[in-house]
Design an enzyme around this catalytic site. Structure first.
Site, PDB file in Angstrom:
ATOM      1  N   GLU A  70       0.819  -1.218   0.000  1.00  0.00           N
ATOM      2  CA  GLU A  70       0.000   0.000   0.000  1.00  0.00           C
ATOM      3  C   GLU A  70       0.854   1.271   0.000  1.00  0.00           C
ATOM      4  O   GLU A  70       0.448   2.281  -0.590  1.00  0.00           O
ATOM      5  CB  GLU A  70      -0.934   0.005   1.212  1.00  0.00           C
ATOM      6  CG  GLU A  70      -2.030  -1.035   1.151  1.00  0.00           C
ATOM      7  CD  GLU A  70      -1.650  -2.366   1.772  1.00  0.00           C
ATOM      8  OE1 GLU A  70      -2.526  -3.232   1.912  1.00  0.00           O
ATOM      9  OE2 GLU A  70      -0.454  -2.519   2.138  1.00  0.00           O
ATOM     10  N   PHE A 132     -11.879  -7.023  13.721  1.00  0.00           N
ATOM     11  CA  PHE A 132     -10.748  -7.474  12.912  1.00  0.00           C
ATOM     12  C   PHE A 132     -10.396  -6.414  11.872  1.00  0.00           C
ATOM     13  O   PHE A 132     -11.240  -5.948  11.129  1.00  0.00           O
ATOM     14  CB  PHE A 132     -11.095  -8.795  12.229  1.00  0.00           C
ATOM     15  CG  PHE A 132     -10.007  -9.311  11.322  1.00  0.00           C
ATOM     16  CD1 PHE A 132      -8.791  -9.734  11.825  1.00  0.00           C
ATOM     17  CD2 PHE A 132     -10.208  -9.354   9.952  1.00  0.00           C
ATOM     18  CE1 PHE A 132      -7.789 -10.195  10.992  1.00  0.00           C
ATOM     19  CE2 PHE A 132      -9.218  -9.826   9.099  1.00  0.00           C
ATOM     20  CZ  PHE A 132      -7.998 -10.246   9.625  1.00  0.00           C
ATOM     21  N   GLN A 133      -9.145  -6.029  11.830  1.00  0.00           N
ATOM     22  CA  GLN A 133      -8.604  -5.030  10.911  1.00  0.00           C
ATOM     23  C   GLN A 133      -9.296  -3.679  11.043  1.00  0.00           C
ATOM     24  O   GLN A 133      -9.468  -2.953  10.064  1.00  0.00           O
ATOM     25  CB  GLN A 133      -8.648  -5.520   9.459  1.00  0.00           C
ATOM     26  CG  GLN A 133      -7.672  -6.670   9.193  1.00  0.00           C
ATOM     27  CD  GLN A 133      -7.493  -6.993   7.730  1.00  0.00           C
ATOM     28  OE1 GLN A 133      -8.387  -6.805   6.912  1.00  0.00           O
ATOM     29  NE2 GLN A 133      -6.317  -7.503   7.374  1.00  0.00           N
ATOM     30  N   LYS A 182     -17.940  -0.870   5.341  1.00  0.00           N
ATOM     31  CA  LYS A 182     -18.359  -1.877   4.376  1.00  0.00           C
ATOM     32  C   LYS A 182     -19.870  -1.838   4.131  1.00  0.00           C
ATOM     33  O   LYS A 182     -20.333  -2.034   2.994  1.00  0.00           O
ATOM     34  CB  LYS A 182     -17.937  -3.264   4.871  1.00  0.00           C
ATOM     35  CG  LYS A 182     -17.838  -4.308   3.775  1.00  0.00           C
ATOM     36  CD  LYS A 182     -17.141  -5.568   4.288  1.00  0.00           C
ATOM     37  CE  LYS A 182     -16.953  -6.591   3.170  1.00  0.00           C
ATOM     38  NZ  LYS A 182     -16.238  -7.807   3.659  1.00  0.00           N
ATOM     39  N   MET A 493      23.862   9.614   2.858  1.00  0.00           N
ATOM     40  CA  MET A 493      23.769  10.917   3.489  1.00  0.00           C
ATOM     41  C   MET A 493      24.032  10.814   4.986  1.00  0.00           C
ATOM     42  O   MET A 493      24.648  11.715   5.584  1.00  0.00           O
ATOM     43  CB  MET A 493      22.397  11.540   3.224  1.00  0.00           C
ATOM     44  CG  MET A 493      22.308  13.003   3.609  1.00  0.00           C
ATOM     45  SD  MET A 493      23.453  14.055   2.672  1.00  0.00           S
ATOM     46  CE  MET A 493      22.545  14.266   1.145  1.00  0.00           C
TER      47      MET A 493
END
Length: 583
Positions: A70, A132-133, A182, A493
């Site tokens: 993602e 969940f999630q 959802k 760097m």
């Protein structure tokens, strides 16, 4: 549509699919809103809570590019927006999907890049139950979005998505997010969201106050050493033509910020390239000695200014910006001009009656170019110099080539030693400094670019390692991109700062455990090269550019190479170092 091309007219007729998507539920309303906004591409990763939206994409002409992670989706969408000039779109599911977008959203926020993120969420009645999630996505992203929305109704969700899209590009651009429970995506509705419209009161007035313009013009007319400073806001406002006209009409030298690279062609005699911590010596000298700084579309961040008290110490400051919150936030504006960059530049241009006499000042700026050239040595008995690689690519490609980068030394070399002539050809992570940005950005840029444009990603070994899984996407989509890894087996760097300020203690910066990137590229299905010597550079570049698909060149460069000029953090721009001994 995930991983396949948009349906042809023939396939639509044979399958009975309708275009545009017929609104039957929240998810089709969401997709219709994107279609109404003119969205052609979206980047994302599937998952449970976002699945209804993905199902609606099946019938859409929007091309969906499934990314490997993602974070890659958010960077690809960001870069897509930078190159195309329209907001990029990314999607993710709830919980870890949404939180994996956070780095890319924060990156877009810091760089004022237009982008919309759509995230799945658990059903509304389960919000707050640690389902969940489940993650409080709007809470997590509130500080790093221009605005975010929690969709609560299937009848209005399409309009909300359209509003979020429009808001992201209205005024000062930035990322927006819509969190999609959802049940809202599944819920029935037949409401077409209509054309995307920003919320009332969000569209700023484009013209600056006329009295303020007159006062600023008086300062320009009496100036002896005027200087334009063009930031990324000039490019976002499509104001480059106005900027170029202005400096040539009145013979005023110009410098840019890093996000403003390409505003003025860097081979223009009035352009001094970019200023700041690793900007050119002549750009920083001009800022130090100007008596009238005309700053357009810049937020005066610390990497540009160094120490606030020593920045442009002799100058009256005119600050043109669409966002009033930026006025005098870091650098005091003697003459604030709030408005659209192109509109206000034209206002100032038209109001000048007695142009400043700048001949001696222009000559002085030209002399600084001779005094502080961006040159380097290439002894044959020493390892490959990174600057040579960047210049070799520049010479082998066209003026409209798009360059993306990760973050680190390679980013600085790519910005210093490539001659940028057009806007939207330099795509990098500036404010957030996100390692790993380069490869997914190249993927997003490739989808936004014309087929005739080359897309080159300069990356470091450490930076490439962070998002190299996206190479699988480039192979799957057969994207014609070239990745040039400037491999010094360090977080370069960090190593440079450790040598300069930490007595050479290379704690956690040595990366001598890097894989063989050319072979790894081949394992992904891309074309790989390894280059160690100067006489191998040209052939590898030619081969990579001719290869029709993704290619990776692993350039093993001098591990001792450092980025100069350098203004120490918080230092004075005019006291830049050209060697470590001068720090």
């Amino acid at each position: 549509m995930s991983e396949h091309a948009p349906p042809t007219q023939e396939s639509e007729a044979s399958t009975g699919k309708s275009t545009p998507t017929q609104v039957t539920d929240g998810s089709t309303a969401i997709v219709r809103a994107l279609e109404n906004a003119g969205v052609e591409h979206a980047f994302g990763v599937q998952g449970g809570a976002i699945m209804p939206v993905y199902d609606a994409l099946w019938d859409s002409e929007i091309t969906h590019i499934t990314m490997a992670h993602e974070q890659g989706a958010s960077h690809a969408a960001d870069a897509y927006g930078v190159v195309s000039g329209t907001p990029g779109v990314c999607l993710a599911t709830s919980g870890p999907g949404a939180t994996n977008l956070v780095t890319g959203i924060a990156d877009a926020s810091m760089d004022s890049d237009a982008m919309i993120a759509l995230t799945g969420q658990v059903p509304s009645h389960m919000v707050g139950s640690d389902a969940f999630q489940e993650t409080d996505t709007t809470g997590v992203t509130a500080p790093i979005t221009k605005h975010n929305y929690f969709a609560s109704d299937s009848d209005t969700v399409g309009k909300t998505v359209g509003e979020a899209f429009a808001l992201s590009e209205t005024g000062r651009p930035g990322p927006t997010l819509v969190d999609l429970p959802k049940d809202v995506s599944f819920g029935e509705t037949d409401r077409d969201p209509g054309e995307p419209t920003p919320p009332p009161g969000s569209t700023p007035t484009p013209a600056a106050d006329s009295a303020a313009v007159d006062a600023a013009v008086a300062a320009i007319e009496r100036a002896e050493r005027p200087l334009c400073l063009f930031g990324g806001g000039v490019i976002k406002a499509e104001a480059c033509e106005a900027a170029r006209t202005f400096i040539h009409e009145y013979d005023i030298p110009a410098v840019t910020t890093m996000p403003g690279i390409g505003t003025v062609p860097e081979d223009d005699e009035l352009c001094l390239s970019w200023a700041g911590m690793h900007g050119t010596g002549y750009a920083n000298m001009a800022i130090t000695h100007t008596d009238c700084l005309i700053a357009v579309g810049t937020r005066f961040d610390d990497r540009l200014t160094g120490g606030i008290e020593t920045f442009a110490p002799e100058a009256e400051v005119i600050h043109i910006d669409i966002d009033p919150a930026e006025i005098s936030k870091n650098i005091h504006a003697d003459y604030p001009l709030i408005g659209d960059a192109a509109t206000v530049l034209e206002q100032v241009h038209d109001a000048i009656e007695t142009p400043p006499a700048t001949r001696e000042w222009v000559e002085q700026c030209s002399a600084w170019k001779d005094d502080y050239p961006m040159d380097y040595q290439t002894p044959e008995d020493e390892p490959l110099r990174p600057e040579f690689v960047v210049e070799a690519f520049d010479e082998a490609t066209g003026d409209d080539t798009i360059v993306t980068t990760g973050v680190g030394q390679h980013q600085m070399w790519a910005s210093q030693y490539w001659t940028y002539k057009e806007p939207r050809t330099w795509v990098s992570s500036h404010g957030l400094g996100t390692m790993g940005y380069g490869l997914p950005a190249a993927i997003g840029a490739r989808f936004a670019a014309d087929d005739s444009q080359d897309v080159i990603c300069f990356d470091g070994d450490g930076s490439f390692l962070m998002t190299m899984q996206e190479l699988s996407v480039a192979v799957r989509e057969n994207l014609d991109i070239t990745v040039a890894i400037l491999n010094n087996e360090y977080i370069g760097m960090v190593r440079q700062w450790q040598d300069a300020f930490f007595e050479g203690r290379h704690m956690a910066s040595e990366y001598n455990w890097m894989p063989e990137f050319d072979k790894m590229a081949e394992a992904f299905g891309a074309k790989g090269w390894r280059v160690d010597d100067y006489d191998e550079v040209a052939d590898a570049i030619e081969g990579a550019l001719e290869y029709d698909g993704p290619s990776v060149i692993d350039f093993h460069i001098d591990p001792r190479a450092n980025v100069y000029p350098m203004v120490p953090s918080g230092g004075a721009n005019g006291k830049f170092a050209l060697t470590e001994e001068q720090l």
